[in-house]
Each structure stands twice: as structure tokens, then as C-alpha cells.
Motif scaffolding. Structure first.
Motif, PDB file in Angstrom:
ATOM      1  N   GLY A  93     -10.589  -1.680   5.939  1.00  0.00           N
ATOM      2  CA  GLY A  93     -10.745  -2.545   7.096  1.00  0.00           C
ATOM      3  C   GLY A  93     -12.194  -2.698   7.512  1.00  0.00           C
ATOM      4  O   GLY A  93     -13.122  -2.342   6.789  1.00  0.00           O
ATOM      5  N   LEU A  94     -12.389  -3.227   8.718  1.00  0.00           N
ATOM      6  CA  LEU A  94     -13.722  -3.562   9.218  1.00  0.00           C
ATOM      7  C   LEU A  94     -14.257  -2.450  10.109  1.00  0.00           C
ATOM      8  O   LEU A  94     -13.651  -2.104  11.120  1.00  0.00           O
ATOM      9  CB  LEU A  94     -13.666  -4.875  10.010  1.00  0.00           C
ATOM     10  CG  LEU A  94     -14.984  -5.399  10.591  1.00  0.00           C
ATOM     11  CD1 LEU A  94     -15.975  -5.702   9.479  1.00  0.00           C
ATOM     12  CD2 LEU A  94     -14.728  -6.634  11.445  1.00  0.00           C
ATOM     13  N   LEU A  95     -15.396  -1.898   9.728  1.00  0.00           N
ATOM     14  CA  LEU A  95     -16.085  -0.881  10.517  1.00  0.00           C
ATOM     15  C   LEU A  95     -17.233  -1.544  11.261  1.00  0.00           C
ATOM     16  O   LEU A  95     -18.173  -2.048  10.656  1.00  0.00           O
ATOM     17  CB  LEU A  95     -16.619   0.234   9.610  1.00  0.00           C
ATOM     18  CG  LEU A  95     -17.475   1.312  10.291  1.00  0.00           C
ATOM     19  CD1 LEU A  95     -16.629   2.145  11.256  1.00  0.00           C
ATOM     20  CD2 LEU A  95     -18.149   2.207   9.248  1.00  0.00           C
ATOM     21  N   ARG A  96     -17.142  -1.566  12.593  1.00  0.00           N
ATOM     22  CA  ARG A  96     -18.198  -2.163  13.424  1.00  0.00           C
ATOM     23  C   ARG A  96     -19.068  -1.042  13.976  1.00  0.00           C
ATOM     24  O   ARG A  96     -18.579  -0.151  14.664  1.00  0.00           O
ATOM     25  CB  ARG A  96     -17.595  -2.964  14.578  1.00  0.00           C
ATOM     26  CG  ARG A  96     -16.796  -4.199  14.167  1.00  0.00           C
ATOM     27  CD  ARG A  96     -16.310  -4.935  15.411  1.00  0.00           C
ATOM     28  NE  ARG A  96     -15.649  -6.188  15.094  1.00  0.00           N
ATOM     29  CZ  ARG A  96     -14.340  -6.316  14.943  1.00  0.00           C
ATOM     30  NH1 ARG A  96     -13.548  -5.263  15.075  1.00  0.00           N
ATOM     31  NH2 ARG A  96     -13.813  -7.490  14.663  1.00  0.00           N
ATOM     32  N   VAL A  97     -20.371  -1.090  13.666  1.00  0.00           N
ATOM     33  CA  VAL A  97     -21.290  -0.053  14.136  1.00  0.00           C
ATOM     34  C   VAL A  97     -22.463  -0.695  14.864  1.00  0.00           C
ATOM     35  O   VAL A  97     -22.894  -1.799  14.528  1.00  0.00           O
ATOM     36  CB  VAL A  97     -21.783   0.840  12.973  1.00  0.00           C
ATOM     37  CG1 VAL A  97     -20.626   1.552  12.304  1.00  0.00           C
ATOM     38  CG2 VAL A  97     -22.564   0.036  11.958  1.00  0.00           C
ATOM     39  N   ASP A  98     -22.970   0.005  15.857  1.00  0.00           N
ATOM     40  CA  ASP A  98     -24.101  -0.460  16.658  1.00  0.00           C
ATOM     41  C   ASP A  98     -25.206   0.583  16.553  1.00  0.00           C
ATOM     42  O   ASP A  98     -24.970   1.771  16.839  1.00  0.00           O
ATOM     43  CB  ASP A  98     -23.661  -0.635  18.114  1.00  0.00           C
ATOM     44  CG  ASP A  98     -24.765  -1.227  18.970  1.00  0.00           C
ATOM     45  OD1 ASP A  98     -24.993  -2.437  18.869  1.00  0.00           O
ATOM     46  OD2 ASP A  98     -25.401  -0.477  19.739  1.00  0.00           O
ATOM     47  N   LEU A  99     -26.416   0.153  16.134  1.00  0.00           N
ATOM     48  CA  LEU A  99     -27.469   1.102  15.802  1.00  0.00           C
ATOM     49  C   LEU A  99     -28.797   0.691  16.433  1.00  0.00           C
ATOM     50  O   LEU A  99     -29.103  -0.501  16.510  1.00  0.00           O
ATOM     51  CB  LEU A  99     -27.671   1.160  14.277  1.00  0.00           C
ATOM     52  CG  LEU A  99     -26.430   1.380  13.407  1.00  0.00           C
ATOM     53  CD1 LEU A  99     -26.793   1.188  11.937  1.00  0.00           C
ATOM     54  CD2 LEU A  99     -25.843   2.765  13.646  1.00  0.00           C
ATOM     55  N   PRO A 100     -29.626   1.672  16.851  1.00  0.00           N
ATOM     56  CA  PRO A 100     -31.010   1.350  17.215  1.00  0.00           C
ATOM     57  C   PRO A 100     -31.718   0.738  16.013  1.00  0.00           C
ATOM     58  O   PRO A 100     -31.452   1.128  14.862  1.00  0.00           O
ATOM     59  CB  PRO A 100     -31.607   2.711  17.592  1.00  0.00           C
ATOM     60  CG  PRO A 100     -30.436   3.594  17.860  1.00  0.00           C
ATOM     61  CD  PRO A 100     -29.324   3.106  16.981  1.00  0.00           C
ATOM     62  N   ILE A 101     -32.627  -0.196  16.248  1.00  0.00           N
ATOM     63  CA  ILE A 101     -33.151  -1.012  15.155  1.00  0.00           C
ATOM     64  C   ILE A 101     -33.818  -0.187  14.056  1.00  0.00           C
ATOM     65  O   ILE A 101     -33.421  -0.231  12.891  1.00  0.00           O
ATOM     66  CB  ILE A 101     -34.134  -2.072  15.699  1.00  0.00           C
ATOM     67  CG1 ILE A 101     -33.390  -3.056  16.602  1.00  0.00           C
ATOM     68  CG2 ILE A 101     -34.804  -2.823  14.550  1.00  0.00           C
ATOM     69  CD1 ILE A 101     -34.292  -4.030  17.337  1.00  0.00           C
ATOM     70  N   VAL A 102     -34.829   0.593  14.399  1.00  0.00           N
ATOM     71  CA  VAL A 102     -35.600   1.288  13.359  1.00  0.00           C
ATOM     72  C   VAL A 102     -34.808   2.457  12.788  1.00  0.00           C
ATOM     73  O   VAL A 102     -34.730   2.635  11.562  1.00  0.00           O
ATOM     74  CB  VAL A 102     -36.961   1.755  13.901  1.00  0.00           C
ATOM     75  CG1 VAL A 102     -37.730   2.510  12.827  1.00  0.00           C
ATOM     76  CG2 VAL A 102     -37.783   0.559  14.373  1.00  0.00           C
ATOM     77  N   LEU A 103     -34.197   3.264  13.643  1.00  0.00           N
ATOM     78  CA  LEU A 103     -33.375   4.371  13.151  1.00  0.00           C
ATOM     79  C   LEU A 103     -32.254   3.842  12.274  1.00  0.00           C
ATOM     80  O   LEU A 103     -31.953   4.412  11.212  1.00  0.00           O
ATOM     81  CB  LEU A 103     -32.802   5.161  14.325  1.00  0.00           C
ATOM     82  CG  LEU A 103     -31.855   6.312  13.955  1.00  0.00           C
ATOM     83  CD1 LEU A 103     -32.617   7.419  13.235  1.00  0.00           C
ATOM     84  CD2 LEU A 103     -31.161   6.865  15.192  1.00  0.00           C
ATOM     85  N   GLY A 104     -31.649   2.742  12.693  1.00  0.00           N
ATOM     86  CA  GLY A 104     -30.562   2.176  11.906  1.00  0.00           C
ATOM     87  C   GLY A 104     -31.020   1.706  10.546  1.00  0.00           C
ATOM     88  O   GLY A 104     -30.396   2.010   9.522  1.00  0.00           O
ATOM     89  N   ARG A 105     -32.115   0.961  10.524  1.00  0.00           N
ATOM     90  CA  ARG A 105     -32.598   0.412   9.250  1.00  0.00           C
ATOM     91  C   ARG A 105     -33.117   1.501   8.317  1.00  0.00           C
ATOM     92  O   ARG A 105     -32.825   1.504   7.116  1.00  0.00           O
ATOM     93  CB  ARG A 105     -33.691  -0.625   9.509  1.00  0.00           C
ATOM     94  CG  ARG A 105     -34.094  -1.394   8.259  1.00  0.00           C
ATOM     95  CD  ARG A 105     -35.264  -2.324   8.512  1.00  0.00           C
ATOM     96  NE  ARG A 105     -36.453  -1.574   8.871  1.00  0.00           N
ATOM     97  CZ  ARG A 105     -37.109  -1.728  10.027  1.00  0.00           C
ATOM     98  NH1 ARG A 105     -36.679  -2.584  10.925  1.00  0.00           N
ATOM     99  NH2 ARG A 105     -38.193  -1.020  10.279  1.00  0.00           N
ATOM    100  N   GLU A 106     -33.883   2.429   8.866  1.00  0.00           N
ATOM    101  CA  GLU A 106     -34.546   3.427   8.020  1.00  0.00           C
ATOM    102  C   GLU A 106     -33.624   4.574   7.610  1.00  0.00           C
ATOM    103  O   GLU A 106     -33.727   5.089   6.505  1.00  0.00           O
ATOM    104  CB  GLU A 106     -35.759   3.998   8.763  1.00  0.00           C
ATOM    105  CG  GLU A 106     -36.850   2.991   9.078  1.00  0.00           C
ATOM    106  CD  GLU A 106     -37.547   2.476   7.822  1.00  0.00           C
ATOM    107  OE1 GLU A 106     -37.693   3.249   6.858  1.00  0.00           O
ATOM    108  OE2 GLU A 106     -37.928   1.290   7.812  1.00  0.00           O
ATOM    109  N   CYS A 107     -32.727   4.984   8.498  1.00  0.00           N
ATOM    110  CA  CYS A 107     -31.980   6.221   8.267  1.00  0.00           C
ATOM    111  C   CYS A 107     -30.475   6.041   8.100  1.00  0.00           C
ATOM    112  O   CYS A 107     -29.841   6.795   7.360  1.00  0.00           O
ATOM    113  CB  CYS A 107     -32.239   7.202   9.420  1.00  0.00           C
ATOM    114  SG  CYS A 107     -33.983   7.576   9.711  1.00  0.00           S
ATOM    115  N   VAL A 108     -29.873   5.057   8.810  1.00  0.00           N
ATOM    116  CA  VAL A 108     -28.412   4.936   8.782  1.00  0.00           C
ATOM    117  C   VAL A 108     -27.935   3.947   7.724  1.00  0.00           C
ATOM    118  O   VAL A 108     -26.911   4.176   7.077  1.00  0.00           O
ATOM    119  CB  VAL A 108     -27.872   4.540  10.175  1.00  0.00           C
ATOM    120  CG1 VAL A 108     -26.337   4.495  10.150  1.00  0.00           C
ATOM    121  CG2 VAL A 108     -28.334   5.536  11.241  1.00  0.00           C
ATOM    122  N   LEU A 109     -28.662   2.849   7.515  1.00  0.00           N
ATOM    123  CA  LEU A 109     -28.230   1.885   6.506  1.00  0.00           C
ATOM    124  C   LEU A 109     -28.061   2.502   5.118  1.00  0.00           C
ATOM    125  O   LEU A 109     -27.119   2.137   4.404  1.00  0.00           O
ATOM    126  CB  LEU A 109     -29.193   0.700   6.454  1.00  0.00           C
ATOM    127  CG  LEU A 109     -28.948  -0.406   7.480  1.00  0.00           C
ATOM    128  CD1 LEU A 109     -29.981  -1.515   7.340  1.00  0.00           C
ATOM    129  CD2 LEU A 109     -27.545  -0.990   7.350  1.00  0.00           C
TER     130      LEU A 109
END
Length: 296
Positions: A93-109
Motif C-alpha cells: 500500500g501507500l506509505l505517506r511520510v513527512d520529513l524535514p528537508i535536509v535530514l529527509g533528503r540526506e539521511c532518510v531517503l
């Protein structure tokens, strides 16, 4: 019962998107179909769920109360269906996540990329923003938040810590000198971060004499974007206090240097937060498991 669940789904998707047209695109339906389903639900409940205009809809107080319960009901139903089909432990299914911009791009993606490769039936809706989203209203499964939890209706798991560093470009300290004490900062240009959630300047924090201290230095320049603040540092405009992962590459290359390292403040928590519910879908549990390997 079937029609009631369809009406609930139409209502929840419309509430998330704020319009019948956007919700219809998400569900692959017609706006008129969703509008009629919501109207039938309102008639059966004898309450008004939305304030309607020609372009958007907004929840009434009754709608707000129903939306929170509806989200939990639909999440539990999805989990029960997965359990019944034997796919209880496979994220789908669809996982919707909300992330801080830099932390999200650099570490979570990178973690999400690993999940996408491992679970082919999983879909991802990733939102990168520094402002805090309303998880229930926007239908977000999990958000990553920086700092202490302020919403007691959410469940939180600590997944890491954020270290703040005071930095300047090497050219700047060569020209202006390196501060050795807090008192030296008054002779330097301060670059401040304007917090998107409040519009206020984020104070500088330090650990001195066994306790955390705060200061609000005067500034000629403030920036409401973390990457913009890094760019200002690289352009030799002054000192800025930033999360360490914002300037990891610049520190490694020597283009940027840390000052007052011995006065680094106590790291703040990084949290994974999600709406409380009795059943947590497999996709959410899998993402929370991945977040335990977060490196910042």
C-alpha cells in the motif's frame, strides 16, 4: 456496510486534500461521485461535515471529530485485510511520510530507497518540508520531527540525536579571527535561521559550565532555509549554528570549520511520530524499523 465504508473513505480522502477534485484524482474517481458519497454520509449521520466553497472544502467541528476516528478505522481495516490475506508482515500500500528537508533528503531517503527495493508492493508519498504538518488531517503515516514532542495525541519513538555546530568558512576565520570564548562572538557577524514554524530567529545554544545556555546574537542577515544558510556561510558572510549533517561535506573538505567545538550544546532528539492507533500497518512498522538505522 459496504456503502458506509465507501462513504467514509470518500470523506477521509476529501478531508486530507481539502477538495473533492484533488481527492478524486487520488482515488481515480469523479469529484461528483465523492461529493454524493459525502452528502449521503452527512444525511445518514445528520451532521454537516464540511464547509463548502466553489474551490475547496474545510472540516466543520463535527467533521474534525469524525476524521480522527475515521482514519483509525480505515487503518485498522487495512491491517485486518492484510492479516486475512496472509500478508500481515509484508509492507504494502501507500506509505505517506513527512520529513524535514535536509535530514529527509540526506539521511532518510536512502532508507526509503532500501525499503522500495525490498518491498515491491509498497508505494511511497514523501513530503519534504520544514513546517510541521497535521498528521491526521493530511493522512500522513509517519513524520520525522526534531526536538521534544509537543502533541500528546501522537506516538513518538526516538530514532537519533541532532548535534548543532557553530561554523564559518575557512576564509572568514582567516580574515576575522577564530572566536575562543562566547564573549568573542560579539566581534563577529551572526547568520541566523528563521524558524518556519514560528517565524522567529532560532537562538544559538551552547553548553558551558555544565549547563545549556542560550543567546540571541544581533544579525544583519537571517535565512528561512537551511541550505540557504549553508550557502551564506560558504560565501564568507559570517558564523551560523547548524545541524552537523548540514555541513558534513564542507567540514570534511575543510571549506568550512567548526568553532567553539568544546561548547557544543546537548544534542536534541530526533523522533518518529505517528497517530496513535491500536493496529499499526505493516508498512509503518517496517519504516520505523528502518529508521532505527538512521545515521546523522
Amino acid at each position: 456496510m459496504k456503502h458506509s465504508l465507501q462513504q467514509m473513505a470518500a470523506f477521509a480522502e476529501t478531508a486530507r486534500h481539502g477538495s473533492f477534485a484533488a481527492a478524486a484524482r487520488e482515488l481515480g474517481s469523479a469529484p461528483s461521485t465523492l461529493a454524493k458519497a459525502v452528502a449521503r454520509l452527512e444525511a445518514s449521520l445528520q451532521v454537516k461535515l464540511f464547509h463548502r466553497t466553489t474551490r475547496q472544502v474545510s472540516l466543520t467541528p463535527d467533521g474534525e471529530r469524525l476524521f480522527g476516528r475515521c482514519e483509525r478505522l480505515l487503518a485498522e481495516l487495512e491491517a485486518l485485510q492484510a492479516d486475512a490475506s496472509g500478508a500481515r508482515d509484508e509492507p504494502t500500500g501507500l506509505l505517506r511520510v513527512d520529513l524535514p528537508i535536509v535530514l529527509g533528503r540526506e539521511c532518510v531517503l536512502p532508507l526509503l530507497a532500501r525499503m522500495a527495493q525490498r518491498f515491491p508492493r509498497l508505494q511511497l508519498d514523501v513530503r519534504l518540508q520544514d513546517a510541521y504538518a497535521d498528521l491526521v488531517k493530511e493522512g500522513i503515516d509517519v513524520a520525522v520531527r526534531l526536538g521534544p514532542l509537543k502533541d500528546s495525541s501522537l506516538v513518538a519513538q526516538r530514532i537519533g540525536s541532532q548535534s548543532m555546530v557553530l561554523v564559518a568558512s575557512r576564509r572568514y576565520v582567516e580574515a576575522k579571527g577564530t572566536p575562543r570564548r562566547l564573549e568573542d562572538l560579539s566581534a563577529h557577524e551572526a547568520l541566523l535561521f528563521r524558524m518556519p514554524t514560528s517565524g522567529r530567529d532560532r537562538p544559538w545554544r551552547f553548553r558551558q559550565g555544565g549547563k545549556d545556555v542560550e543567546m540571541q546574537p544581533p544579525t544583519r542577515m537571517r535565512v528561512n532555509d537551511g541550505e540557504g544558510l549553508v550557502a551564506a556561510v560558504r560565501l564568507d558572510l559570517g558564523l551560523a549554528q547548524l545541524p552537523e549533517y548540514f555541513v558534513r561535506r564542507e567540514l570534511a573538505s575543510g571549506e568550512v570549520v567548526e568553532v567553539l567545538k568544546s561548547l557544543r550544546p546537548t544534542p536534541s532528539p530526533i523522533l518518529a511520530v505517528y497517530p496513535g492507533a491500536r493496529l499499526v500497518p505493516a508498512r509503518v512498522r517496517a519504516f520505523l524499523h528502518e529508521l532505527r538505522s538512521l545515521e546523522v
